[in-house]
Design a protein around this motif. Structure first.
Motif, PDB file in Angstrom:
ATOM      1  N   LEU A  88     -26.154 -19.144 -22.935  1.00 42.48           N
ATOM      2  CA  LEU A  88     -25.746 -18.173 -23.955  1.00 42.48           C
ATOM      3  C   LEU A  88     -26.946 -17.391 -24.477  1.00 42.48           C
ATOM      4  CD1 LEU A  88     -23.108 -20.297 -25.910  1.00 42.48           C
ATOM      5  CD2 LEU A  88     -22.641 -18.257 -24.536  1.00 42.48           C
ATOM      6  N   SER A 120     -28.643 -14.331 -22.071  1.00 39.72           N
ATOM      7  CA  SER A 120     -28.148 -12.954 -22.081  1.00 39.72           C
ATOM      8  C   SER A 120     -28.073 -12.399 -23.512  1.00 39.72           C
ATOM      9  CB  SER A 120     -26.757 -12.886 -21.439  1.00 39.72           C
ATOM     10  OG  SER A 120     -25.847 -13.699 -22.134  1.00 39.72           O
ATOM     11  N   VAL A 160     -31.492 -13.539 -17.133  1.00 40.16           N
ATOM     12  CA  VAL A 160     -30.313 -12.808 -16.682  1.00 40.16           C
ATOM     13  C   VAL A 160     -30.276 -11.498 -17.444  1.00 40.16           C
ATOM     14  CG1 VAL A 160     -28.678 -13.754 -18.364  1.00 40.16           C
ATOM     15  CG2 VAL A 160     -27.858 -13.159 -16.083  1.00 40.16           C
ATOM     16  N   LYS A 161     -29.532 -10.540 -16.897  1.00 38.54           N
ATOM     17  CA  LYS A 161     -29.482  -9.250 -17.578  1.00 38.54           C
ATOM     18  C   LYS A 161     -28.867  -9.406 -18.968  1.00 38.54           C
ATOM     19  CE  LYS A 161     -25.147  -8.127 -15.210  1.00 38.54           C
ATOM     20  NZ  LYS A 161     -24.531  -7.379 -14.122  1.00 38.54           N
TER      21      LYS A 161
END
Lengths: 147, 403, 237
Positions: free
Chosen positions: C104, C107, C139-140
């Motif tokens: 969580l 990102s 992550v993006k």
């Protein structure tokens, strides 16, 4: 229990579920325009957001305009092993568009799709609902010419 | 002989557009027998004794599932045929539906009689829209001959519901939500479908291939079926073979046949590097384990067999597999929604030779947590190819770590 | 399917014997593992769960180990069954929760210092409790324009963790159905109508969604940038 079952009574007893109606609307309009989504929500007494939520979940439903012919080239591993890349490049070259785009004349949209269950005859693609298998660049050019 | 036709018994034999050709092969004799000679409980008992396990991948005992639904209280119950064959590399159900839709209808009617349901749904993936006409025609013909009409307490109605492009709808709870017209998101379990399924009513969901086994079991008896296969895996399994083989296609083998027989002897593969058994969510079997039996004791999944020859790059394949899951995750639970994306990011860097030392460890711990905590089978199975290739082809990863 | 959960044993009003972290306790039929744990003073972290809303089992932070189960189970929706042996804080469980929080956070925007939720953020609190610092994963980030057209609610969906509390609260408590979930996978998003910025007449100043948002995705317009009083964050031993 689970996510609250809104509007279920309507969908349960009606001939069509929301999903069926959305598919029908897309068949009629080519995609799901904003007004159609709103009207559908109103007629079923379901929140607009919920209808949009369903419309945006499924890969074959589109809330953006699509061309008359929607070309979906399978990009999953079995087709990839049979050089689906060459099929994609051929279509891109012939139509001058990339995946996710539609030709200016509105005739063709190009998309990549996950497995369409024709791996024994890979590479494969669908145009609208018709399945094309054992593709070669030459074969693809012929198919596109006939559209 | 490893090949034996039970599920595919009528494929290529009958005309799928003409019910009379099905009847001349003994079609609807099983339903007749069930209705005439067996009480619903006896039908369930027979399926239980046959040892038939679900063919969609999970391998749950079919008879037991039916029993739970039959014992669940409620007037309205449903039979669902899962024809949402979306697993990468699977096309066996398409092959079956194209060639023998009648057996499926007969089987669903038998299931309806057994659990006390008079409504059945075939959930057909949208990509198989080209089969819709054939299936509808088959249902109309079966109704026309009166096979689904009222006989005593029995009456059965079948409706086809089409998907709209979502792999996750092959998961039974997502499938039910999709039939209900909603987003195909997984529901938590329990409650399980046999007690609360479609519209919260008792529901059984069986794969196409599972159902195809029902008529022969009812006709020939559970003892006959029970003698075929291995200790835990009875009967046959239908496989979809694709990839680097000379003879891709659909094969039906007795449970327990070896992967080698299927891949090399039947599908004519050469210079095999590895085989993905069960499609994207399946296990990766390296060539040195090619004698692994195809059974619930060995490897099976839904029967997708993708063969890779020595020229293929393991990490490239795994990255593509992960891209599939990232695109098909419904997005409801954290480990699947975020985990598939993180894995894709890492694997993409490995493809470009930009792995980091800690990535391998991170992949392992993330895979473990996704398997343990994801809401449904999609997220739980998504890391399989990563786990297996890290076990068998670790050097392929290590060689792409920078520095 | 586990036969363990089937049957009609729940009809009985007898208490169910369960082993919770090595202690024999009794549970009422129909109660979830989470409810049992809380009744016995065992703290299991939750994000998507709220006692006043129907559980959805989405965030998976409340997973626990039940002996004999192939996977961990989410305690917020899994009912207790007779003779269950439950571990709420085993190493396996703690590792899983850590990874979920890290996912969580990976990102999530790195703007905690200037976030309106500040020390009252539930995600930060759980991360601190579990000893999670910088997430291991990259992550993006999600990018959504800030929605501040509504006179009442400001939505900053970059921070949304998709727990769907706002959606359920608006539907179940206020029956207003302002929110819905759209798209899928990583792109999933809590939308208003057809993904329009929130500015609906039906949305008033009820604050239900804002008060239930665990992170800084929903804030009250007039309280933005004002001092928030929350308990100080500290890491549990």
């Amino acid at each position: 229990m689970n996510d609250a079952p809104r509007g279920i009574e309507v969908m349960h007893k009606g001939e069509g579920s929301l999903l069926t109606l959305l598919k029908e609307a897309q068949r009629r309009h080519g995609y799901l325009p904003e007004e159609v989504v709103s009207e559908l929500a109103e007629s079923l007494d379901i929140p607009v957001g919920e209808v949009y939520g369903v419309a945006s979940f499924y890969s074959l439903l589109s809330t953006k305009p699509l061309g008359k012919n929607v070309i979906r080239i399978c990009k999953c591993v079995p087709c990839y092993l049979k050089n689906s890349q060459a099929i994609l490049e051929t279509v891109e070259g012939e139509l001058g568009i990339k995946p996710g785009e539609t030709t200016k004349d509105g005739k063709c949209s190009l998309q990549l799709t996950n497995c369409i269950g024709a791996c024994d005859r890979a590479p494969a693609m669908t145009i609208n609902h018709k399945l094309y298998v054992d593709l070669t660049p030459r074969k693809v050019i012929k198919i596109l010419k006939r559209l | 002989m490893p090949e034996q036709r039970i599920v595919l018994r009528n494929c290529g034999v009958i005309d799928p557009k003409d019910i009379s050709t099905y009847l001349s092969q003994g079609g609807f004799k099983a339903l007749e027998k069930a209705l005439g000679e067996l009480a619903p409980e006896q039908v369930i008992e027979e399926i239980k004794k046959s040892g038939l396990l679900g063919r969609g991948g999970a391998g749950f005992p079919t008879g037991l599932k039916w029993q739970f639904a039959s014992e669940a209280s409620g007037e309205e119950k449903y039979v669902i045929c899962n024809a949402d064959e979306g697993e990468v590399g699977t096309f066996k159900d398409r092959y079956i539906l194209e060639r023998d839709p009648f057996s499926l209808i007969e089987a669903m009617a038998i299931a309806g009689y057994a659990i006390g349901a008079n409504k059945g749904y075939i959930y057909l993936r949208a990509e198989y829209h080209h089969l819709l006409g054939l299936l509808e025609g088959a249902i109309v013909q079966c109704e026309g001959k009166g096979f689904l009409a009222k006989q005593g307490n029995f009456k059965f109605d079948i409706e086809i519901r089409e998907g709209a492009g979502a792999y996750v709808c092959g998961e039974e709870t997502a499938l039910m939500d999709s039939i209900e017209g909603k987003r195909g998101e997984a529901r938590y379990k329990p409650p399980f479908p046999p007690s609360q399924g479609l519209w919260q009513k008792p529901t059984i969901i069986n794969n196409v291939e599972t159902l195809m086994n029902i008529p022969p079991i009812i006709l020939k008896g559970s003892d006959w079926f029970n003698r075929i296969g291995t200790e835990r895996s009875k009967g046959t399994k239908v496989f979809s073979v694709s990839g680097d083989v000379r003879a891709p296609g659909t094969y039906e083998l007795v449970m327990g046949s070896s992967l080698k027989e299927l891949v090399e002897d039947l599908a004519l593969a050469e210079k095999v590097k590895m085989v993905q058994v069960g499609g994207a969510s399946g296990r990766v079997i390296p060539y040195h384990l090619i004698d692994t039996p195809l059974a619930f004791e060995g490897v099976l999944g839904a029967g997708a067999i993708i063969v890779f020859n020595e020229s293929r790059d393991v990490i490239d394949i795994v990255r593509r597999t992960m891209e599939f899951f990232a695109e098909e995750s419904c997005g409801k639970c954290t480990p699947c929604r975020e985990g598939t994306q993180v894995m894709l990011e890492i694997l993409t860097r490995f493809c470009h030779g930009q792995g980091l030392k800690q990535d391998i460890e991170n992949l392992e711990s993330l895979a473990n947590v996704m398997m343990l905590t994801s809401l449904c089978g999609l997220g739980q199975a998504a890391p399989n190819s990563v786990v297996d290739t890290l076990a068998h082809y670790r050097s392929a990863y290590e060689s792409r770590v920078q520095g | 399917m586990l036969p363990l959960f089937g049957g009609d044993e729940n009809l009985s009003v007898d208490m169910i014997p369960v082993t919770l972290n090595g202690t024999k306790v009794s549970a009422q039929p129909g109660m979830t593992i989470l409810e049992l744990a809380r009744e016995n003073g065992v703290d299991i972290p939750t994000l998507c769960y709220r006692p006043e809303l129907t559980p959805i089992g989405a965030c998976r932070i409340c997973v626990v180990e039940v002996e004999g189960s192939r996977t961990l189970v989410a305690s917020c929706h899994t009912p207790v069954a007779a003779n269950m042996v439950i571990h709420t804080h085993s190493p396996k469980v703690l590792e899983a929760r850590k990874v979920i929080v890290e996912l969580l956070l990976a990102s999530h925007p790195d703007v905690c210092l200037v976030c309106d939720k500040a020390n009252t953020c539930e995600l930060r609190k759980i991360a601190a409790d579990l000893g999670v610092g910088l997430p291991r994963f990259r992550v993006k980030k999600r990018y959504h324009p800030l929605e501040d057209v509504s006179p009442y609610v400001v939505r900053d969906l970059d921070k949304c963790i998709l727990c769907r509390r706002c959606l359920r609260a608006c539907h179940e408590i206020k029956k207003a159905d302002v929110f819905a979930i759209a798209y899928r996978g990583f792109d999933s998003k809590v939308v208003v109508d057809q993904d329009q910025p929130l500015n609906k007449s039906v949305c008033r100043d009820c604050d239900v969604c804002i008060s239930l948002c665990p992170v800084g995705a929903l804030t009250k317009r007039e309280e933005r940038f004002k001092e928030k009083k929350g308990p100080p964050l500290f890491i549990k031993a």
